[in-house]
Enzyme design. Structure first.
Site, PDB file in Angstrom:
ATOM      1  N   CYS A  22       0.815  -1.220   0.000  1.00 12.10           N
ATOM      2  CA  CYS A  22       0.000   0.000   0.000  1.00 12.10           C
ATOM      3  C   CYS A  22       0.848   1.269   0.000  1.00 12.10           C
ATOM      4  CB  CYS A  22      -0.935   0.030   1.198  1.00 12.10           C
ATOM      5  SG  CYS A  22      -1.999   1.497   1.245  1.00 12.10           S
ATOM      6  N   GLY A  66      -6.684   5.128   1.340  1.00 12.38           N
ATOM      7  CA  GLY A  66      -7.546   4.282   2.166  1.00 12.38           C
ATOM      8  C   GLY A  66      -8.700   3.654   1.434  1.00 12.38           C
ATOM      9  N   ARG A 134      -3.198  -8.906  -0.923  1.00  3.25           N
ATOM     10  CA  ARG A 134      -4.393  -8.130  -0.586  1.00  3.25           C
ATOM     11  C   ARG A 134      -5.195  -8.860   0.496  1.00  3.25           C
ATOM     12  NH1 ARG A 134      -5.200  -3.725  -3.435  1.00  3.25           N
ATOM     13  NH2 ARG A 134      -7.367  -3.626  -2.747  1.00  3.25           N
ATOM     14  N   CYS A 255      -2.695  10.380 -16.884  1.00  6.75           N
ATOM     15  CA  CYS A 255      -1.809  11.515 -16.593  1.00  6.75           C
ATOM     16  C   CYS A 255      -0.334  11.168 -16.728  1.00  6.75           C
ATOM     17  CB  CYS A 255      -2.112  12.102 -15.219  1.00  6.75           C
ATOM     18  SG  CYS A 255      -1.753  10.999 -13.827  1.00  6.75           S
ATOM     19  N   ASP A 277      -2.072  12.483  -5.860  1.00  9.38           N
ATOM     20  CA  ASP A 277      -2.252  11.406  -4.894  1.00  9.38           C
ATOM     21  C   ASP A 277      -0.926  10.817  -4.429  1.00  9.38           C
ATOM     22  OD1 ASP A 277      -3.896   9.748  -3.358  1.00  9.38           O
ATOM     23  OD2 ASP A 277      -3.862   8.159  -4.856  1.00  9.38           O
ATOM     24  N   CYS A 317      16.166  11.529 -22.496  1.00  9.48           N
ATOM     25  CA  CYS A 317      14.746  11.553 -22.873  1.00  9.48           C
ATOM     26  C   CYS A 317      14.523  12.436 -24.096  1.00  9.48           C
ATOM     27  CB  CYS A 317      13.894  12.068 -21.718  1.00  9.48           C
ATOM     28  SG  CYS A 317      13.679  10.903 -20.362  1.00  9.48           S
ATOM     29  N   CYS A 320      15.425  10.834 -27.259  1.00 12.70           N
ATOM     30  CA  CYS A 320      14.937   9.465 -27.432  1.00 12.70           C
ATOM     31  C   CYS A 320      13.893   9.399 -28.546  1.00 12.70           C
ATOM     32  CB  CYS A 320      14.326   8.962 -26.123  1.00 12.70           C
ATOM     33  SG  CYS A 320      13.641   7.286 -26.228  1.00 12.70           S
ATOM     34  N   CYS A 326       6.166   8.351 -24.981  1.00  9.81           N
ATOM     35  CA  CYS A 326       6.512   8.077 -23.580  1.00  9.81           C
ATOM     36  C   CYS A 326       6.432   9.342 -22.725  1.00  9.81           C
ATOM     37  CB  CYS A 326       7.910   7.483 -23.505  1.00  9.81           C
ATOM     38  SG  CYS A 326       8.528   7.285 -21.821  1.00  9.81           S
ATOM     39  N   CYS A 347      12.591   3.254 -17.570  1.00 10.30           N
ATOM     40  CA  CYS A 347      13.007   3.713 -18.897  1.00 10.30           C
ATOM     41  C   CYS A 347      13.349   2.541 -19.815  1.00 10.30           C
ATOM     42  CB  CYS A 347      14.201   4.650 -18.768  1.00 10.30           C
ATOM     43  SG  CYS A 347      14.881   5.207 -20.355  1.00 10.30           S
TER      44      CYS A 347
END
Length: 367
Positions: A22, A66, A134, A255, A277, A317, A320, A326, A347
């Site tokens: 978690c 949670g 879990r 995202c 988050d 990057c 690349c 990516c 990567c």
């Protein structure tokens, strides 16, 4: 103002399970306050009012933890009623919830259908694989209860998808997991790479997802998915669908594929707000919706340079051949110290995967 998305933690990090990997329990251990308790009705009303005052066009509200259902069904009924009462501007509001499924009953499922919630149901595979990490608070397996919840969602026509954390065990058994999901009709799938604890050497836990294992996972899962979709057998895997969308010129909704972070508006139970988050940590706190309005919070966000600093500056990057698809990957996989994000931990996985799969991805994109 743009449409607004919020991710609310009404029960903070409280959970009725004890998953071995978690990430949010680990985050909570790395801040001054481990748990912010349960969201009060006053805070709930403040959060709703501030969001409706700021949003234009649409408001997307997700609930996570949670385990968010621990706040109780009464809270969620009151939340939706309060939105209706305060939404004088008739903004379009959508709801989502991520749940482990342990307390969902007929009444919960009926409510989620009536309020048109999209549910993300956490399931890591068949019983043996799922129950390995879990476990419930009493250390027993939770697989059977999750499958009962899936049946309730079907019974009450709740829109839901499966959320699977990719650990070492998942990567080694993805063939079995995929075939199990297909057999059970669980066709909307999202796979989330496992995170190691903050500040610890990556790859050091028995469940750790290493680049080698992630490469193996991506290739095996893609082969299975590609065979199905090219033979007319419907299945939706978020990561691959986003890849095809990017190749067609669309902005990814995932995202981690956009090339920079966005303001996720993660709201803890006490009303404090954070950009993401993965960064609900003291140094990233942007304000408190009990006292602060969104314009001030966004000013605080600018001062942190959280979004600007998330764009990759790694020369490897930038040169690349796969950068356009990516885009450096998720910041959390490039930033384990709080310093400027560096090279993505996975990567080598992405390079190997795109080399392996790109011709077929291009065919699916019509290129």
């Amino acid at each position: 103002m743009p449409p607004l998305s919020m991710l609310i933690k009404p029960a903070s990090g409280a959970c009725n399970m004890r998953c071995g990997y978690c990430f949010y329990a680990d985050e909570a251990r790395n801040r001054e306050t481990y748990s912010f308790g349960m969201m009060s009705e006053d805070t709930m009303k403040n959060v709703i009012q501030k969001a409706l005052d700021f949003a234009e066009g649409s408001l997307s509200i997700g609930f996570q933890g949670g385990e968010p259902t621990l706040r109780g069904l009464g809270f969620f009924r009151a939340f939706c009623d309060e939105v209706r009462a305060l939404n004088t501007g008739k903004i379009s509001v959508s709801y989502a919830i991520q749940t482990n499924g342990q307390v969902i009953d007929d009444e919960w499922a009926r409510f989620l259908h009536e309020e048109k919630f999209l549910a993300g149901l956490s399931l890591d595979g068949n019983e043996t694989i799922h129950d390995r990490l879990r476990k419930g608070a009493g250390k027993s397996g939770t697989f059977a209860r999750v499958m009962e919840t899936a049946e309730l969602f079907r019974k009450y026509r709740v829109d839901f998808n499966i959320l699977t954390v990719v650990t070492a065990y998942t990567a080694k058994n993805i063939d079995r997991i995929y075939r199990f999901f297909r057999k059970e009709g669980l066709l909307y799938q999202q796979y989330i790479p496992c995170l190691d604890p903050l500040g610890e050497r990556r790859g050091g836990m028995d469940y750790s997802l290493t680049p080698e294992l992630y490469t193996r996972f991506l290739k095996a899962l893609f082969d299975l998915w590609y065979d199905d979709v090219t033979h007319g057998r419907f299945i939706y895997i978020r990561h691959f669908e986003n890849m095809v969308g990017v190749l067609r010129g669309f902005r990814p909704e995932h995202c981690g594929m956009t090339g920079q972070c966005s303001m996720q508006s993660v709201i803890e139970a006490d009303g404090s707000i954070y950009p993401c988050d993965f960064y609900v940590l003291d140094r990233y706190k942007l304000g408190d919706l009990n006292t602060d309005d969104y314009p001030l919070i966004l000013e605080n966000l600018k001062k942190t340079r959280f979004i600007e600093d998330s764009v990759t500056t790694q020369q490897e990057c930038l040169s690349c051949r796969w950068l356009s698809i990516c885009r450096g990957g998720c910041r959390r996989d490039r930033d384990d110290t709080g310093a400027m994000p560096g090279k993505n931990y996975f990567c080598s996985s992405y390079k190997a995967f795109y080399e392996y799969a790109m011709p077929r991805l291009m065919r699916l994109a019509g290129k």
